[in-house]
Write a protein that holds these residues in place. Structure first.
Motif, mmCIF file in Angstrom:
data_model
loop_
_atom_site.group_PDB
_atom_site.id
_atom_site.type_symbol
_atom_site.label_atom_id
_atom_site.label_comp_id
_atom_site.label_asym_id
_atom_site.label_seq_id
_atom_site.Cartn_x
_atom_site.Cartn_y
_atom_site.Cartn_z
ATOM 1 N N ASP A 119 5.182 16.420 1.925
ATOM 2 C CA ASP A 119 6.940 16.243 1.555
ATOM 3 C C ASP A 119 6.610 14.004 1.733
ATOM 4 O OD1 ASP A 119 7.620 18.146 2.449
ATOM 5 O OD2 ASP A 119 8.362 17.967 4.328
ATOM 6 N N ASP A 120 5.525 13.662 2.226
ATOM 7 C CA ASP A 120 5.492 11.849 2.510
ATOM 8 C C ASP A 120 5.021 11.923 1.264
ATOM 9 O OD1 ASP A 120 6.195 12.242 5.314
ATOM 10 O OD2 ASP A 120 4.319 11.801 5.873
ATOM 11 N N LEU A 121 4.110 12.115 1.294
ATOM 12 C CA LEU A 121 3.978 12.125 -0.935
ATOM 13 C C LEU A 121 4.185 11.445 -1.578
ATOM 14 C CD1 LEU A 121 -0.013 13.905 -0.849
ATOM 15 C CD2 LEU A 121 0.484 12.047 -0.185
ATOM 16 N N GLN A 122 5.027 12.836 -1.430
ATOM 17 C CA GLN A 122 6.803 13.233 -2.819
ATOM 18 C C GLN A 122 7.516 12.374 -2.377
ATOM 19 O OE1 GLN A 122 9.265 16.407 -2.416
ATOM 20 N NE2 GLN A 122 8.880 17.613 -4.676
ATOM 21 N N LYS A 123 7.874 11.761 -0.766
ATOM 22 C CA LYS A 123 8.795 10.594 -0.878
ATOM 23 C C LYS A 123 7.809 9.620 -1.731
ATOM 24 C CE LYS A 123 11.429 8.723 2.312
ATOM 25 N NZ LYS A 123 11.665 8.781 4.259
ATOM 26 N N ALA A 124 6.653 8.983 -1.162
ATOM 27 C CA ALA A 124 6.909 8.036 -1.648
ATOM 28 C C ALA A 124 6.147 7.742 -3.330
ATOM 29 C CB ALA A 124 4.832 7.877 -0.840
ATOM 30 N N PHE A 158 8.132 9.509 -5.425
ATOM 31 C CA PHE A 158 9.805 8.844 -6.044
ATOM 32 C C PHE A 158 9.742 7.505 -5.842
ATOM 33 C CE2 PHE A 158 10.275 13.444 -5.177
ATOM 34 C CZ PHE A 158 9.911 13.993 -6.552
ATOM 35 N N GLU A 159 9.372 6.701 -4.800
ATOM 36 C CA GLU A 159 9.679 5.407 -4.645
ATOM 37 C C GLU A 159 8.824 3.770 -6.342
ATOM 38 O OE1 GLU A 159 10.507 5.613 -0.145
ATOM 39 O OE2 GLU A 159 9.086 3.931 -0.355
ATOM 40 N N ASP A 160 9.941 3.113 -5.839
ATOM 41 C CA ASP A 160 9.027 2.457 -7.033
ATOM 42 C C ASP A 160 8.041 1.444 -6.289
ATOM 43 O OD1 ASP A 160 7.915 0.315 -9.033
ATOM 44 O OD2 ASP A 160 10.305 -0.666 -9.315
ATOM 45 N N GLN A 161 6.467 1.725 -6.243
ATOM 46 C CA GLN A 161 5.263 1.296 -5.585
ATOM 47 C C GLN A 161 6.163 -0.605 -5.692
ATOM 48 O OE1 GLN A 161 2.062 2.974 -6.045
ATOM 49 N NE2 GLN A 161 3.064 4.637 -6.199
ATOM 50 N N SER A 162 5.962 -1.016 -6.659
ATOM 51 C CA SER A 162 6.633 -2.645 -6.544
ATOM 52 C C SER A 162 7.384 -3.368 -6.091
ATOM 53 C CB SER A 162 6.247 -2.965 -8.460
ATOM 54 O OG SER A 162 7.710 -3.116 -8.876
ATOM 55 N N THR A 163 8.390 -2.212 -5.415
ATOM 56 C CA THR A 163 9.063 -3.165 -4.260
ATOM 57 C C THR A 163 8.774 -2.922 -2.798
ATOM 58 O OG1 THR A 163 10.614 -1.071 -4.017
ATOM 59 C CG2 THR A 163 11.005 -2.859 -5.989
ATOM 60 N N THR A 222 7.632 -4.261 0.119
ATOM 61 C CA THR A 222 6.935 -5.392 0.610
ATOM 62 C C THR A 222 7.075 -4.874 2.639
ATOM 63 O OG1 THR A 222 9.435 -6.006 1.094
ATOM 64 C CG2 THR A 222 7.801 -6.635 -1.084
ATOM 65 N N THR A 223 7.428 -4.341 2.782
ATOM 66 C CA THR A 223 6.807 -4.189 4.183
ATOM 67 C C THR A 223 6.258 -2.226 4.558
ATOM 68 O OG1 THR A 223 9.485 -2.770 4.314
ATOM 69 C CG2 THR A 223 9.104 -5.935 5.093
ATOM 70 N N VAL A 224 5.960 -2.118 5.239
ATOM 71 C CA VAL A 224 6.216 -0.480 5.931
ATOM 72 C C VAL A 224 7.030 0.311 6.800
ATOM 73 C CG1 VAL A 224 4.287 1.173 7.335
ATOM 74 C CG2 VAL A 224 3.457 -1.389 6.523
ATOM 75 N N GLY A 225 6.993 1.853 5.360
ATOM 76 C CA GLY A 225 8.380 1.943 5.212
ATOM 77 C C GLY A 225 8.683 3.743 5.961
ATOM 78 N N TYR A 269 -7.208 16.040 14.556
ATOM 79 C CA TYR A 269 -7.750 14.236 14.553
ATOM 80 C C TYR A 269 -7.442 13.405 13.628
ATOM 81 C CZ TYR A 269 -10.389 16.452 19.205
ATOM 82 O OH TYR A 269 -10.622 16.771 19.721
ATOM 83 N N CYS A 270 -7.714 13.803 12.457
ATOM 84 C CA CYS A 270 -7.564 13.096 11.313
ATOM 85 C C CYS A 270 -6.094 12.621 10.700
ATOM 86 C CB CYS A 270 -8.385 13.540 9.768
ATOM 87 S SG CYS A 270 -8.446 12.179 9.156
ATOM 88 N N LEU A 271 -5.305 14.183 10.835
ATOM 89 C CA LEU A 271 -4.055 14.234 9.735
ATOM 90 C C LEU A 271 -3.264 13.472 10.505
ATOM 91 C CD1 LEU A 271 -4.367 17.197 6.645
ATOM 92 C CD2 LEU A 271 -5.249 14.148 6.383
ATOM 93 N N PRO A 272 -2.788 13.638 12.049
ATOM 94 C CA PRO A 272 -1.605 13.671 12.485
ATOM 95 C C PRO A 272 -1.747 11.835 13.004
ATOM 96 C CG PRO A 272 -2.918 15.888 13.442
ATOM 97 C CD PRO A 272 -3.990 14.592 12.569
ATOM 98 N N ARG A 273 -3.051 10.972 12.800
ATOM 99 C CA ARG A 273 -2.041 9.911 13.326
ATOM 100 C C ARG A 273 -1.287 9.151 12.693
ATOM 101 N NH1 ARG A 273 -8.327 7.110 13.409
ATOM 102 N NH2 ARG A 273 -6.875 5.177 15.093
ATOM 103 N N LYS A 274 -0.764 7.711 13.282
ATOM 104 C CA LYS A 274 0.568 7.720 13.325
ATOM 105 C C LYS A 274 -0.113 6.672 11.607
ATOM 106 C CE LYS A 274 3.943 4.607 15.082
ATOM 107 N NZ LYS A 274 5.327 4.755 16.555
ATOM 108 N N ARG A 275 1.021 7.437 10.242
ATOM 109 C CA ARG A 275 0.193 6.629 9.215
ATOM 110 C C ARG A 275 2.845 6.660 8.798
ATOM 111 N NH1 ARG A 275 -4.585 8.983 9.040
ATOM 112 N NH2 ARG A 275 -6.016 6.956 8.830
ATOM 113 N N SER A 276 2.482 5.640 8.198
ATOM 114 C CA SER A 276 3.977 5.806 7.605
ATOM 115 C C SER A 276 3.667 6.347 6.423
ATOM 116 C CB SER A 276 4.711 4.244 6.654
ATOM 117 O OG SER A 276 3.930 3.512 6.299
ATOM 118 N N TYR A 277 5.063 6.894 5.998
ATOM 119 C CA TYR A 277 4.601 7.885 4.549
ATOM 120 C C TYR A 277 4.470 6.984 4.000
ATOM 121 C CZ TYR A 277 9.090 5.641 2.648
ATOM 122 O OH TYR A 277 9.873 4.753 2.042
#
Length: 140
Positions: free
Chosen positions: A123-128, A130-135, A137-140, A53-61
């Protein structure tokens, strides 16, 4: 700051987001009866609840990453009151299955969410990360 495209507002994660999937308000005869089959105090039932129930919810990475970090921070606080997240509020249009507000160890429930999210969302946690969170501005 991450902006939620649905609301156009900043996405500010809260631990209660992990619990929305267990809200049975106006769904007592469907989801409520389904959830009554589980004991959130039993580690194996708890794991099944989280994975089903909890983890499969639709959320962006990015949302997953921010929510995960919010949980990580709360777990690092030895005095964080996880039980308060389950407290019944008669003024709110939400409710949990019977007995959830008296869960024996709410911290353990959230520790299990963190442990399982570390694996399921890897995979989602790793992908995020590696990104510059300061950039963001939209849900990706």
């Amino acid at each position: 700051m991450l902006i939620d495209p649905g609301s156009g507002q900043p996405y500010i994660p809260a631990l209660s987001y992990f619990l929305g999937c267990f809200d049975i308000y106006d769904r007592e005869e469907t989801l409520g009866e389904e959830l009554e089959e589980f004991d959130p105090n039993d580690p194996s039932d708890r794991e099944e609840l989280i994975l089903k129930y909890c983890l499969p919810r639709k959320r962006s990475y990015r949302q997953r990453f921010l929510l995960y970090k919010c949980l990580e921070e709360a777990l690092q606080d030895k005095n964080y009151d996880f039980q308060s997240l389950l407290k019944y509020d008669p003024e709110a249009y939400s409710s949990f299955p019977d007995g959830w507000d008296e869960m024996k160890n709410a911290r353990a429930f959230f520790e299990d969410i963190f442990r399982l999210a570390t694996v399921v969302w890897k995979d989602d946690l790793q992908k995020a990360s590696f990104e510059d969170q300061s950039t963001w501005t939209t849900v990706g």
